[in-house]
Scaffold this motif. Sequence first.
Motif, PDB file in Angstrom:
ATOM      1  N   GLY A 127       0.800  -1.111   0.032  1.00 56.24           N
ATOM      2  CA  GLY A 127       0.085   0.053  -0.024  1.00 56.24           C
ATOM      3  C   GLY A 127       0.964   1.233   0.098  1.00 56.24           C
ATOM      4  N   VAL A 128       0.266   2.355   0.064  1.00 51.30           N
ATOM      5  CA  VAL A 128       1.131   3.461   0.018  1.00 51.30           C
ATOM      6  C   VAL A 128       1.875   3.518   1.387  1.00 51.30           C
ATOM      7  N   PRO A 129       3.139   4.374   1.303  1.00 49.69           N
ATOM      8  CA  PRO A 129       3.808   4.961   0.260  1.00 49.69           C
ATOM      9  C   PRO A 129       4.168   3.976  -0.963  1.00 49.69           C
ATOM     10  N   TYR A 130       4.021   4.507  -2.152  1.00 52.58           N
ATOM     11  CA  TYR A 130       4.347   3.647  -3.359  1.00 52.58           C
ATOM     12  C   TYR A 130       5.722   4.394  -3.728  1.00 52.58           C
ATOM     13  N   ILE A 131       6.603   3.929  -3.887  1.00 57.30           N
ATOM     14  CA  ILE A 131       7.829   4.578  -4.634  1.00 57.30           C
ATOM     15  C   ILE A 131       8.301   3.963  -5.840  1.00 57.30           C
ATOM     16  N   VAL A 132       7.956   4.550  -6.904  1.00 54.35           N
ATOM     17  CA  VAL A 132       8.252   4.101  -8.298  1.00 54.35           C
ATOM     18  C   VAL A 132       8.583   4.965  -9.312  1.00 54.35           C
ATOM     19  N   HIS A 133       9.387   4.381 -10.385  1.00 54.12           N
ATOM     20  CA  HIS A 133      10.060   5.220 -11.482  1.00 54.12           C
ATOM     21  C   HIS A 133       8.937   5.792 -12.105  1.00 54.12           C
ATOM     22  N   ARG A 134       9.105   6.967 -12.535  1.00 47.58           N
ATOM     23  CA  ARG A 134       8.300   7.715 -13.321  1.00 47.58           C
ATOM     24  C   ARG A 134       7.851   6.702 -14.718  1.00 47.58           C
ATOM     25  N   ASP A 135       8.832   6.164 -15.417  1.00 52.02           N
ATOM     26  CA  ASP A 135       8.545   5.369 -16.768  1.00 52.02           C
ATOM     27  C   ASP A 135       7.423   4.171 -16.256  1.00 52.02           C
ATOM     28  N   ASP A 136       7.892   3.538 -15.070  1.00 56.42           N
ATOM     29  CA  ASP A 136       7.040   2.613 -14.737  1.00 56.42           C
ATOM     30  C   ASP A 136       5.488   3.211 -14.029  1.00 56.42           C
ATOM     31  N   LEU A 137       5.302   4.102 -13.703  1.00 58.99           N
ATOM     32  CA  LEU A 137       4.096   4.535 -13.113  1.00 58.99           C
ATOM     33  C   LEU A 137       3.332   4.742 -14.453  1.00 58.99           C
ATOM     34  N   LYS A 138       3.940   5.595 -15.451  1.00 58.67           N
ATOM     35  CA  LYS A 138       3.215   5.680 -16.759  1.00 58.67           C
ATOM     36  C   LYS A 138       2.575   4.399 -17.412  1.00 58.67           C
ATOM     37  N   VAL A 139       3.243   3.275 -17.135  1.00 59.41           N
ATOM     38  CA  VAL A 139       2.662   1.985 -17.652  1.00 59.41           C
ATOM     39  C   VAL A 139       1.547   1.459 -16.638  1.00 59.41           C
ATOM     40  N   ILE A 140       1.925   1.747 -15.353  1.00 63.08           N
ATOM     41  CA  ILE A 140       0.984   1.123 -14.360  1.00 63.08           C
ATOM     42  C   ILE A 140      -0.209   1.845 -14.017  1.00 63.08           C
ATOM     43  N   ALA A 141      -0.479   3.422 -14.070  1.00 63.97           N
ATOM     44  CA  ALA A 141      -1.475   4.459 -14.001  1.00 63.97           C
ATOM     45  C   ALA A 141      -2.703   3.785 -14.830  1.00 63.97           C
ATOM     46  N   PRO A 142      -2.578   3.634 -16.008  1.00 70.68           N
ATOM     47  CA  PRO A 142      -3.895   3.294 -16.904  1.00 70.68           C
ATOM     48  C   PRO A 142      -4.251   1.924 -16.556  1.00 70.68           C
ATOM     49  N   LEU A 143      -3.391   0.912 -16.053  1.00 71.86           N
ATOM     50  CA  LEU A 143      -3.916  -0.401 -15.619  1.00 71.86           C
ATOM     51  C   LEU A 143      -4.452  -0.274 -14.436  1.00 71.86           C
ATOM     52  N   TRP A 144      -3.810   0.653 -13.461  1.00 69.93           N
ATOM     53  CA  TRP A 144      -4.392   0.624 -12.095  1.00 69.93           C
ATOM     54  C   TRP A 144      -6.059   1.180 -12.271  1.00 69.93           C
ATOM     55  N   LYS A 145      -6.181   2.087 -13.007  1.00 68.95           N
ATOM     56  CA  LYS A 145      -7.434   2.325 -13.186  1.00 68.95           C
ATOM     57  C   LYS A 145      -8.362   1.473 -13.888  1.00 68.95           C
ATOM     58  N   MET A 146      -7.864   0.597 -14.772  1.00 67.31           N
ATOM     59  CA  MET A 146      -8.683  -0.538 -15.457  1.00 67.31           C
ATOM     60  C   MET A 146      -9.019  -1.481 -14.339  1.00 67.31           C
ATOM     61  N   TYR A 147      -8.105  -1.961 -13.496  1.00 65.14           N
ATOM     62  CA  TYR A 147      -8.178  -2.901 -12.676  1.00 65.14           C
ATOM     63  C   TYR A 147      -9.282  -2.453 -11.732  1.00 65.14           C
ATOM     64  N   THR A 148      -9.032  -1.254 -11.239  1.00 65.80           N
ATOM     65  CA  THR A 148      -9.893  -0.733 -10.148  1.00 65.80           C
ATOM     66  C   THR A 148     -11.521  -0.781 -10.548  1.00 65.80           C
ATOM     67  N   LEU A 149     -11.652  -0.332 -11.735  1.00 65.21           N
ATOM     68  CA  LEU A 149     -12.962  -0.584 -12.535  1.00 65.21           C
ATOM     69  C   LEU A 149     -13.387  -1.844 -12.593  1.00 65.21           C
ATOM     70  N   MET A 150     -12.666  -2.497 -13.146  1.00 67.79           N
ATOM     71  CA  MET A 150     -12.892  -4.197 -13.248  1.00 67.79           C
ATOM     72  C   MET A 150     -13.376  -4.664 -11.934  1.00 67.79           C
ATOM     73  N   LEU A 151     -12.679  -4.372 -10.737  1.00 65.80           N
ATOM     74  CA  LEU A 151     -13.246  -4.854  -9.570  1.00 65.80           C
ATOM     75  C   LEU A 151     -14.437  -4.434  -8.960  1.00 65.80           C
ATOM     76  N   LYS A 152     -14.497  -3.155  -9.288  1.00 68.88           N
ATOM     77  CA  LYS A 152     -15.784  -2.472  -8.514  1.00 68.88           C
ATOM     78  C   LYS A 152     -17.004  -2.860  -9.592  1.00 68.88           C
ATOM     79  N   GLU A 153     -16.971  -2.910 -11.068  1.00 69.90           N
ATOM     80  CA  GLU A 153     -17.976  -3.312 -11.650  1.00 69.90           C
ATOM     81  C   GLU A 153     -18.231  -4.713 -11.634  1.00 69.90           C
ATOM     82  N   ARG A 154     -17.315  -5.715 -11.117  1.00 63.30           N
ATOM     83  CA  ARG A 154     -17.947  -7.012 -10.739  1.00 63.30           C
ATOM     84  C   ARG A 154     -18.615  -6.933  -9.624  1.00 63.30           C
TER      85      ARG A 154
END
Length: 418
Positions: free
Chosen positions: A233-260
């Motif tokens: 959990g937070v704090p997350y310490i992550v490289h900028r380039d990795d977070l650019k990949v993670i962020a849209p997937l983070w939103k996608m999986y969060t929505l997937m969980l809630k909509e299930r």
Amino acid sequence: SMRLDGPDDSRIVEIGTSCHSANAYAASLFRLDGCVNVHHYPRLASVWFADSRMHLNQISERELKSQWQAQLHQPNIPSDGTPKVRIVFSCESSEYFGYQVWANYYGYLSSKQSSASWTRLLTARERDDLSDHIPGLATFQAPRHFYARRYSPINKPDVIDKWLRSADSPREEIILVIDPDNWILKDVDPWTSKASKGHALGEAAYYYGSKTAQRLWRELCLNNCDQEMDLVGVPYIVHRDDLKVIAPLWKMYTLMLKERMERSHPNSEEFNRKYKGLDVNWAAEMYGYNMASAHAGVKHDVIRRMQVRDVSSERRKSKLESVAMIHVGRAWFPNDYAPAQRWAHTEGKSFRRYGTQVWCKCNNTASTIMPWPVPETADFQSTKTLELLHYSKELLGPIPANTKFRSGGPKRYSTSVP
């Protein structure tokens, strides 16, 4: 469902819940959102086009440099003007968040950062007044996702994704993602210096070690399904380039969980029963981050004691002086400290082993009643919480009265502006 097509994200569609009221704004639709499911709430009644401001700089170089001047020590300004780390958190504009922003910024200014800048990521239709009130209070603002009215924590991955794609995308290599109630006490460099591209860190989540969480991942995973999630959990310490990949997937999986979990989903009842013990209903964005990181192949070292929670059993100052931040929530005075009765709460009796509760962010008086002075015998978490609340107002001044952005009152304490 609905989606917006276009050449870029400079234009968006704003969504209203009424055909007759200009004040009926609910959310905004970006091209980057892809297909967005429409539910019975919020009601979709009208749409109109608007500028997103994604292509405009909201945070000037002058503003970031002013943070160095505002810090209560004299940090060494990097030769290229760019610190190593950007500290960020997401929030809305409300009475509930106002004092948290104040204390969070004061924590940054007073914690002797060696090479870090600080940014508030604001989910709202428009910028509020706080960034104009205090020099260096860098703010990136983006409109809310359509699902945010059903689940506000979606704001975190959503606004981070928009920030990273915007003209304000950070130059700092390492991003430290915290919550607004993670108040910094010490230089974060001993932890952030360990992160690199492909190698992140995070504090052990409260569900760390859960086999049920790993089963949840295997049920929903779309990539790297043979890998286990790093349950952080937070704090997350992550490289900028990795977070650019993670962020849209983070939103996608969060929505997937809630909509299930939505009743409209054909298997929601079984899904909710199977994973009831994980508290997915509220913590979906936490699991979403873990799933996104596993999907992206970004491993996280699990760290402990970078932060301490307000309700952690260890409360001795001698044992906690090395922690970098406190995750605030409540504060107590010793039971034998007679003045505590002036601020005593009737709520929070399950924590009475810690003393007399005198402050809680769950209380609608948290922004106005801040017990002071703090007795020397108070525990570490309570002392630091109340010191940051007190000294932030002493340094930055009172939070400006503005009923448009911070309504206040017993019934409006947590109400955010659209």
